[in-house]
Design an enzyme around this catalytic site. Sequence first.
Site, mmCIF file in Angstrom:
data_model
loop_
_atom_site.group_PDB
_atom_site.id
_atom_site.type_symbol
_atom_site.label_atom_id
_atom_site.label_comp_id
_atom_site.label_asym_id
_atom_site.label_seq_id
_atom_site.Cartn_x
_atom_site.Cartn_y
_atom_site.Cartn_z
ATOM 1 N N ASP A 11 0.833 -1.206 0.000
ATOM 2 C CA ASP A 11 0.000 0.000 0.000
ATOM 3 C C ASP A 11 0.870 1.259 0.000
ATOM 4 O OD1 ASP A 11 -2.327 1.428 0.029
ATOM 5 O OD2 ASP A 11 -2.736 1.136 2.156
ATOM 6 N N ASN A 13 1.419 3.524 -2.862
ATOM 7 C CA ASN A 13 2.012 4.057 -4.101
ATOM 8 C C ASN A 13 1.488 5.462 -4.409
ATOM 9 O OD1 ASN A 13 3.189 1.592 -4.418
ATOM 10 N ND2 ASN A 13 1.801 0.871 -6.018
ATOM 11 N N ARG A 15 0.168 7.734 -2.347
ATOM 12 C CA ARG A 15 0.686 8.735 -1.397
ATOM 13 C C ARG A 15 2.151 9.063 -1.662
ATOM 14 N NH1 ARG A 15 -1.687 5.701 3.645
ATOM 15 N NH2 ARG A 15 -2.256 4.294 1.941
ATOM 16 N N SER A 56 -7.043 -5.495 -6.164
ATOM 17 C CA SER A 56 -8.143 -6.140 -5.446
ATOM 18 C C SER A 56 -9.435 -6.045 -6.261
ATOM 19 C CB SER A 56 -8.351 -5.465 -4.083
ATOM 20 O OG SER A 56 -9.027 -4.248 -4.258
ATOM 21 N N ASN A 59 -10.531 -2.581 -6.486
ATOM 22 C CA ASN A 59 -9.763 -1.574 -7.224
ATOM 23 C C ASN A 59 -10.420 -1.134 -8.536
ATOM 24 O OD1 ASN A 59 -6.511 -2.802 -6.139
ATOM 25 N ND2 ASN A 59 -7.715 -1.104 -5.343
ATOM 26 N N TRP A 60 -11.446 -1.892 -9.008
ATOM 27 C CA TRP A 60 -12.148 -1.469 -10.230
ATOM 28 C C TRP A 60 -12.862 -0.147 -10.024
ATOM 29 C CZ3 TRP A 60 -10.709 -4.097 -14.369
ATOM 30 C CH2 TRP A 60 -10.303 -5.421 -14.225
ATOM 31 N N ARG A 173 2.026 -5.220 6.012
ATOM 32 C CA ARG A 173 1.278 -4.172 5.312
ATOM 33 C C ARG A 173 2.088 -2.889 5.383
ATOM 34 N NH1 ARG A 173 -4.909 -2.960 4.329
ATOM 35 N NH2 ARG A 173 -4.583 -1.063 3.165
ATOM 36 N N ARG A 179 -5.571 -2.567 8.622
ATOM 37 C CA ARG A 179 -6.687 -3.416 8.181
ATOM 38 C C ARG A 179 -6.208 -4.462 7.184
ATOM 39 N NH1 ARG A 179 -8.385 1.831 6.539
ATOM 40 N NH2 ARG A 179 -7.587 2.221 4.460
ATOM 41 N N GLU A 192 1.462 -13.994 11.622
ATOM 42 C CA GLU A 192 1.892 -12.836 12.401
ATOM 43 C C GLU A 192 1.742 -11.608 11.510
ATOM 44 O OE1 GLU A 192 2.838 -12.778 15.577
ATOM 45 O OE2 GLU A 192 2.464 -14.933 15.698
HETATM 46 C C1 FPP Z 1 -1.538 0.499 -3.392
HETATM 47 O O1 FPP Z 1 -1.245 1.824 -3.496
HETATM 48 C C2 FPP Z 1 -1.169 -0.145 -4.615
HETATM 49 C C3 FPP Z 1 -2.020 -0.670 -5.525
HETATM 50 C C4 FPP Z 1 -3.482 -0.661 -5.426
HETATM 51 C C5 FPP Z 1 -1.515 -1.269 -6.719
HETATM 52 C C6 FPP Z 1 -0.254 -2.031 -6.545
HETATM 53 C C7 FPP Z 1 0.110 -2.427 -7.871
HETATM 54 C C8 FPP Z 1 1.324 -2.530 -8.334
HETATM 55 C C9 FPP Z 1 2.556 -2.312 -7.531
HETATM 56 C C10 FPP Z 1 1.452 -2.862 -9.765
HETATM 57 C C11 FPP Z 1 0.900 -4.181 -10.139
HETATM 58 C C12 FPP Z 1 1.741 -4.649 -11.150
HETATM 59 C C13 FPP Z 1 2.067 -5.901 -11.451
HETATM 60 C C14 FPP Z 1 3.206 -6.086 -12.305
HETATM 61 C C15 FPP Z 1 1.367 -7.087 -10.965
HETATM 62 P P1 FPP Z 1 -2.414 2.867 -3.498
HETATM 63 O O2 FPP Z 1 -2.630 3.324 -4.890
HETATM 64 O O3 FPP Z 1 -3.604 2.277 -2.810
HETATM 65 O O4 FPP Z 1 -1.773 3.982 -2.649
HETATM 66 P P2 FPP Z 1 -2.507 5.054 -1.748
HETATM 67 O O5 FPP Z 1 -3.239 4.261 -0.687
HETATM 68 O O6 FPP Z 1 -1.368 5.839 -1.203
HETATM 69 O O7 FPP Z 1 -3.407 5.837 -2.641
#
Ligand code: FPP
Length: 225
Positions: A11, A13, A15, A56, A59-60, A173, A179, A192
Amino acid sequence: MIPGHVAIIMDGNGRWAEKKSLPRACGHKQGVRNMKEIVNAASGLGIKILTLYAFSTENWKRPQNEIEGLFSLIRQFLKEELGELNGSEIKLRILGDLSKFPKDITADIESACEITSQNTKFELNIALNYGARQELIRAFEAMSKQGIKEPTEETVSSFLYTSGQPDPDLLIRTSGELRISNFLLWQIAYSEIYVTDKLWPDFTKEDLKIAVAAFQKRKRRFGGL
Ligand code: FPP
């Protein structure tokens, strides 16, 4: 003891990118780079199975352009990394319902899983369009179709996407949220849990070692004394 199976909710990316005034897509790009780092680090530490939550079933709900960006990253990952995954004897498995993805991605994933299917050094599970409740419903439906009326815990486990694999010893996490977000609900019954404030793109090999060290200090009782 090194945990045999580690699962990670990657989690933060978005931010990470926002903090740097970059578009969210840059955060995801960096997130994928980090996936590769952590897969290598995990294998180097002697971890045998790594399960990463990449997309997930919820995520859609994200904006279409963000979803398209994630699709592009998945395509790129499969094209660029398959050779290395295979060279490092990594077996790829996807957890989730791939039927909603564009056909080319589904085909590339199936081919990558097939190509790496005989590898035994390390197993990489990537959860894509994954939701633990959906996984359980799918298992119950399959059991019902096969006329299984009195399933044991082992029976249920054998109908999950992680069939044949031991449950995660450690669930990590990143980015501080406390969560589970519909991840591996059945499999993490005795895992754990380790939460770090580090955002996923900032989570390093050293952070993985720190999480493993924290795990090693825990006393696992599995309900006993
Ligand atoms: C969480 O960050 C990250 C995701 C929902 C996506 C993670 C996906 C990848 C790293 C790429 C997948 C790629 C492959 C090659 C399988 P967030 O966007 O929820 O961050 P935030 O909570 O800070 O907004």
